[in-house]
Design a protein around this motif. Structure first.
Motif, PDB file in Angstrom:
ATOM      1  N   SER A 111       0.855  -1.197   0.000  1.00 47.07           N
ATOM      2  CA  SER A 111       0.000   0.000   0.000  1.00 47.07           C
ATOM      3  C   SER A 111       0.885   1.239   0.000  1.00 47.07           C
ATOM      4  CB  SER A 111      -0.902   0.010   1.242  1.00 47.07           C
ATOM      5  OG  SER A 111      -0.120   0.249   2.401  1.00 47.07           O
ATOM      6  N   THR A 112       0.285   2.383  -0.291  1.00 47.53           N
ATOM      7  CA  THR A 112       1.029   3.644  -0.272  1.00 47.53           C
ATOM      8  C   THR A 112       1.516   3.962   1.142  1.00 47.53           C
ATOM      9  OG1 THR A 112      -1.079   4.819  -0.098  1.00 47.53           O
ATOM     10  CG2 THR A 112      -0.073   4.688  -2.294  1.00 47.53           C
ATOM     11  N   GLU A 113       0.936   3.296   2.160  1.00 47.17           N
ATOM     12  CA  GLU A 113       1.373   3.466   3.548  1.00 47.17           C
ATOM     13  C   GLU A 113       2.507   2.502   3.906  1.00 47.17           C
ATOM     14  OE1 GLU A 113      -2.145   3.128   2.924  1.00 47.17           O
ATOM     15  OE2 GLU A 113      -2.183   5.317   2.817  1.00 47.17           O
ATOM     16  N   GLY A 114       2.898   1.617   2.956  1.00 46.07           N
ATOM     17  CA  GLY A 114       4.004   0.700   3.191  1.00 46.07           C
ATOM     18  C   GLY A 114       3.615  -0.671   3.714  1.00 46.07           C
ATOM     19  N   ILE A 147      -6.280  -0.182 -12.547  1.00 40.69           N
ATOM     20  CA  ILE A 147      -6.781   1.127 -12.970  1.00 40.69           C
ATOM     21  C   ILE A 147      -5.924   2.202 -12.310  1.00 40.69           C
ATOM     22  CG2 ILE A 147      -9.161   0.391 -13.455  1.00 40.69           C
ATOM     23  CD1 ILE A 147      -9.947   1.467 -10.683  1.00 40.69           C
ATOM     24  N   GLU A 148      -5.910   3.358 -12.915  1.00 42.94           N
ATOM     25  CA  GLU A 148      -5.067   4.466 -12.467  1.00 42.94           C
ATOM     26  C   GLU A 148      -5.363   4.909 -11.035  1.00 42.94           C
ATOM     27  OE1 GLU A 148      -4.390   8.907 -14.086  1.00 42.94           O
ATOM     28  OE2 GLU A 148      -4.376   7.354 -15.644  1.00 42.94           O
ATOM     29  N   ASP A 149      -6.635   4.849 -10.616  1.00 45.46           N
ATOM     30  CA  ASP A 149      -6.997   5.265  -9.259  1.00 45.46           C
ATOM     31  C   ASP A 149      -6.409   4.351  -8.194  1.00 45.46           C
ATOM     32  OD1 ASP A 149      -8.449   7.340 -10.304  1.00 45.46           O
ATOM     33  OD2 ASP A 149     -10.411   6.407  -9.986  1.00 45.46           O
ATOM     34  N   LYS A 152      -0.583   2.740  -8.359  1.00 44.37           N
ATOM     35  CA  LYS A 152       0.168   3.995  -8.380  1.00 44.37           C
ATOM     36  C   LYS A 152       1.566   3.832  -8.963  1.00 44.37           C
ATOM     37  CE  LYS A 152      -3.177   6.314  -6.773  1.00 44.37           C
ATOM     38  NZ  LYS A 152      -3.900   7.164  -7.677  1.00 44.37           N
ATOM     39  N   LYS A 153       2.223   2.684  -8.748  1.00 47.53           N
ATOM     40  CA  LYS A 153       3.591   2.511  -9.235  1.00 47.53           C
ATOM     41  C   LYS A 153       3.875   1.027  -9.449  1.00 47.53           C
ATOM     42  CE  LYS A 153       8.381   3.361  -7.976  1.00 47.53           C
ATOM     43  NZ  LYS A 153       9.291   3.609  -6.858  1.00 47.53           N
ATOM     44  N   ILE A 154       4.531   0.723 -10.570  1.00 45.60           N
ATOM     45  CA  ILE A 154       4.961  -0.643 -10.851  1.00 45.60           C
ATOM     46  C   ILE A 154       6.458  -0.605 -11.114  1.00 45.60           C
ATOM     47  CG2 ILE A 154       4.783  -2.609 -12.427  1.00 45.60           C
ATOM     48  CD1 ILE A 154       1.896  -1.715 -13.006  1.00 45.60           C
ATOM     49  N   ILE A 163      -0.007   0.315  -4.449  1.00 41.07           N
ATOM     50  CA  ILE A 163      -1.404   0.638  -4.746  1.00 41.07           C
ATOM     51  C   ILE A 163      -1.975   1.568  -3.679  1.00 41.07           C
ATOM     52  CG2 ILE A 163      -1.759  -1.579  -5.903  1.00 41.07           C
ATOM     53  CD1 ILE A 163      -3.548  -2.357  -3.444  1.00 41.07           C
ATOM     54  N   GLU A 164      -2.996   2.315  -4.079  1.00 46.13           N
ATOM     55  CA  GLU A 164      -3.796   3.123  -3.173  1.00 46.13           C
ATOM     56  C   GLU A 164      -4.967   2.230  -2.752  1.00 46.13           C
ATOM     57  OE1 GLU A 164      -4.874   6.271  -0.935  1.00 46.13           O
ATOM     58  OE2 GLU A 164      -3.254   6.496  -2.378  1.00 46.13           O
ATOM     59  N   VAL A 165      -5.072   1.963  -1.458  1.00 50.11           N
ATOM     60  CA  VAL A 165      -6.143   1.085  -0.981  1.00 50.11           C
ATOM     61  C   VAL A 165      -7.406   1.926  -0.798  1.00 50.11           C
ATOM     62  CG1 VAL A 165      -6.887  -0.500   0.822  1.00 50.11           C
ATOM     63  CG2 VAL A 165      -4.467  -0.396   0.164  1.00 50.11           C
TER      64      VAL A 165
END
Length: 171
Positions: A111-114, A147-149, A152-154, A163-165
């Protein structure tokens, strides 16, 4: 040499050596182009057979193929359940934000939070967008839409996807 799945032969079709293939490639017209060579991997684990495509057409949800030197039903009956693979030398460069399945499978999803969410084990094609099956270390799989939403990064070199959860995504 590395080989990558492009389809599975599920049956024969007619009497002239045609086989029915369920494709696992996003590029069937490119992979099954007349003159291309594929590796045919039979279920018995024997050495792959290199086949050259002599015809390709669509029929319902299948790709129908014929191979050079295999012109009759009796020639291709033994190919049932075999996997068709493309050699790494035939892989082409993809556009930005496009990836081969083998680049995404086995990536760790965070996740974006790690927080580590799990590992991508499968890619499902839905028509609208791909959905990645992500298996956590414990519990049931999560289904992450590509999907883009969300994605976030590969980083294919690190085998890591961020990913943004979104609310409800992991429930």
């Amino acid at each position: 040499m590395e080989w990558y799945n492009v389809g599975k032969i599920v049956n024969t079709h007619g009497i002239w050596g045609e086989v029915r293939v369920i494709s696992t490639t996003d590029f069937p017209d490119e992979r099954y182009q007349v003159g291309n060579e594929l590796g045919l991997f039979k279920t018995d684990g024997s050495k792959p057979i290199i086949v050259k495509i002599t015809s390709h057409r669509k029929h319902k949800n299948f790709d129908l193929l014929t191979f050079e030197g295999y012109t009759l039903l009796k020639d291709v009956e033994a190919f049932r359940d075999a996997t068709l693979k493309v050699s790494e030398k035939y892989l082409t460069e993809l556009d930005e934000n496009e990836y081969y399945y083998h680049e995404i499978i086995d990536c760790t999803v965070i996740s974006t939070e790690g927080e580590t969410i799990g590992t991508v084990t499968e890619i499902l094609q839905t028509g609208a967008n791909d959905v990645w099956t992500v298996q956590p270390s414990k519990g049931k799989a999560h289904y992450i839409p590509y999907i883009e939403d969300v994605v976030k990064k590969i980083d294919v070199d690190k085998k890591e996807i961020t990913i943004e959860v979104l609310e409800g995504l992991l429930s």
